[in-house]
Enzyme design. Structure first.
Site, PDB file in Angstrom:
ATOM      1  N   CYS A  98      -2.961  26.586  -1.546  1.00 57.41           N
ATOM      2  CA  CYS A  98      -3.136  25.057  -1.690  1.00 57.41           C
ATOM      3  C   CYS A  98      -1.412  24.585  -1.336  1.00 57.41           C
ATOM      4  O   CYS A  98      -1.414  23.547  -0.744  1.00 57.41           O
ATOM      5  CB  CYS A  98      -3.575  24.495  -2.635  1.00 57.41           C
ATOM      6  SG  CYS A  98      -2.775  25.373  -4.386  1.00 57.41           S
ATOM      7  N   HIS A 347      -2.553  23.572  -8.969  1.00 61.56           N
ATOM      8  CA  HIS A 347      -3.126  23.325  -7.908  1.00 61.56           C
ATOM      9  C   HIS A 347      -2.227  22.079  -7.500  1.00 61.56           C
ATOM     10  O   HIS A 347      -1.582  21.211  -7.854  1.00 61.56           O
ATOM     11  CB  HIS A 347      -4.369  22.588  -8.078  1.00 61.56           C
ATOM     12  CG  HIS A 347      -5.135  22.372  -6.703  1.00 61.56           C
ATOM     13  ND1 HIS A 347      -5.334  23.317  -5.825  1.00 61.56           N
ATOM     14  CD2 HIS A 347      -5.528  21.267  -6.224  1.00 61.56           C
ATOM     15  CE1 HIS A 347      -6.034  22.761  -5.164  1.00 61.56           C
ATOM     16  NE2 HIS A 347      -5.978  21.271  -5.061  1.00 61.56           N
TER      17      HIS A 347
END
Length: 528
Positions: A98, A347
């Protein structure tokens, strides 16, 4: 006595007067209530155990109600994978990539960088003339193709595995995002410097490189020793600060060199107390500000994340921080965010401004969302995995400012008059890349047609089965005088659900039980 038990006793009362050898068909029909009328649909909550002709509660609601085509297949609508009109394309998270996806989206929205990449020569593509077996190999080729797909793909999101593999990244392990940014820009700079077109050689420097110097002044003789340096980003300490101005001010703050840290002065030819500071001489078109959220904790020996709230403006005037004072206004173009309280997991998400419309979008791997109204809170993303024990309340922000505890990089772009020129905001995909994208779009459309056909076949088969079961269900109750068979209830349920996988019926044990029950009840006194 319960009604069911009473019915059971009444049905078998004839055994008191009939010998086993005299049992006739009519006795069996009375005992097993063969002639009891079938229950009407909706009259029973569940299947009646006292009525063999009750066909309620055997799964008929799935066949007699309204048809739901989704129950006939497990294939998602291929159009859900299709890109909507006037939307951006997402990137697949390959496991722990990510952080790569966020940077790729930020760089894609840098129109000048995208235009430059499209100008890079691709001799292999021209040699193959876009044969079906052509695949990008070098990092530059992969990045070209990726950007062209992000621009013109019919897919809602694309797979960046080709570029990730070319970079040699481990998809299962999250790397240092800030270090990745530095290494990638350095790699891109080296690639562009080798291009035949001389206009491409210095694009990275022109876009991202600024000039500064470390100036040390001897306290004894006053001699100033400048050490020129260039930078691609400014690393700003955020500990103890509330806003971006404080962070930049500390970055340029004078540092005293004394004690064991004294400076060796060339003029004095000895170590002297001195003062050192950073001077900014020129700033790049794109100013990357790294907020140092991940720091080394001496007590634990590990990195930790600072969850400090930092306020930052939509417009940043860097003029007061330059040696040659003047107006140098930047506009915020991206905010990179790390969700999570640990420096080793979490994340990454990017908030990016569209250079053409100035609208803000949230890029979260495959998912892209326009940020407007109450959703336009740049740098705000809730923490995941675990909660911060000492949650601090978000401070109030003035108009034109945003506050974040998770933003780790701010991207500002210096505005020029030509940025508003429609010709400058329109980036054309070159022909050889356009043909590559067209090839992938054809593959996607073929896949959509294949999936749609598979769905249709499953639905058609399901509808035919639906009609078949409806007809059979109506024929199941035996009319007076008709031949009938005993069928186990569970077998009937499975058969109605899928007649192709049911086993043959074995009523041997069931029929033996009928006779055994007759003999048993004949020999057992009936108790009132």
């Amino acid at each position: 006595m319960a009604p069911r038990v009473q019915l059971e006793k009444a049905a078998w009362r004839w055994v008191e007067s009939v010998r086993p050898e005299d049992i006739q068909r009519e006795h069996i029909e009375i005992a097993y209530r063969i002639c009891v009328p079938a229950c009407k649909r909706g009259a029973c909550r569940r299947n009646c155990k006292g009525n063999p002709n009750c066909l309620v509660g055997i799964g008929e609601h799935a066949w007699l109600g309204e048809i739901d085509e989704n129950t006939f297949h497990n294939i998602d609508d291929p159009n859900s994978e299709r890109r909507d009109k006037n939307t951006f394309v997402g990137l697949t998270n390959l496991g722990a990539t990510c952080y790569v996806n966020t940077f790729l989206q930020v760089w894609f929205h840098n129109l000048e960088l995208r235009r430059t990449l499209y100008l890079c020569q691709n001799a292999r593509a021209e040699e193959h003339n876009m044969d079906s077996d052509y695949e990008p190999r070098s990092i530059c080729e992969h990045l070209q193709y990726l950007f062209a797909l992000l621009q013109n793909s019919n897919r809602r999101y694309i797979d960046p595995s080709g570029l990730v593999k070319a970079l040699g990244l481990d998809t299962g392990q999250q790397q240092d995002a800030q270090e990745f940014s530095k290494l990638f820009l350095s790699l891109l700079e080296d690639t562009l410097s080798k291009q035949k077109n001389p206009n491409l050689h210095n694009v990275i420097q022109q876009q991202f490189c600024g000039q500064m110097s470390y100036v040390t002044v001897c306290n004894q003789c006053g001699r100033a020793s400048p050490l020129p340096s260039r930078f691609y980003e400014l690393e700003l300490n955020i500990q103890g600060h509330k806003n971006l101005t404080e962070c930049v001010t500390e970055f340029l703050k004078e540092e005293k060199l004394d004690g064991d840290n004294r400076y060796f002065c060339e003029s004095c030819q000895s170590k002297q107390n001195a003062a050192r500071r950073i001077k900014l001489h020129s700033l790049p078109r794109v100013l990357n500000l790294q907020l140092m959220r991940f720091v080394f904790d001496r007590q634990t020996g590990h990195k930790k994340k600072l969850n400090t709230f930092i306020s930052f403006p939509e417009q940043l005037d860097m003029g007061p921080f330059l040696e040659e004072k003047g107006i140098c206004v930047y506009e915020l173009s991206a905010v990179l965010i790390h969700r999570g309280v640990s420096a080793y997991s979490g994340h990454y998400i990017a908030h990016v401004r569209d250079a053409r419309t100035s609208d803000w979008y949230k890029f979260n791997d495959e998912e892209i969302e326009k940020m407007e109204g109450k959703k336009l809170q740049l740098g705000i993303e809730e923490d995941i995995a675990e909660t911060v024990k000492s949650q601090t309340r978000k401070p109030k922000c003035s108009k034109g400012y945003h506050c974040s505890r998770n933003a780790y990089m701010l991207v500002y772009k210096c505005q020029r008059e030509e940025d508003t020129d429609p010709m400058e905001t329109n980036v054309e995909v070159p022909g050889f890349l356009g043909r590559l994208v067209d090839r992938d779009n054809r593959k996607f459309e073929e896949w959509c047609l294949e999936m749609a056909d598979m769905r249709k076949q499953s639905v058609d088969k399901g509808k035919a089965k639906h009609e078949e079961v409806k007809e059979l269900y109506e024929l199941l109750p035996a009319e007076d005088g008709q031949e009938y068979e005993f069928v186990p209830l569970e077998w009937l349920k499975k058969w109605l659900d899928d007649s192709t996988v049911t086993k043959e019926i074995d009523n041997g044990n069931f029929l033996n039980c009928i006779l055994c029950k007759c003999v048993f009840l004949r020999l057992t006194p009936v108790r009132q």
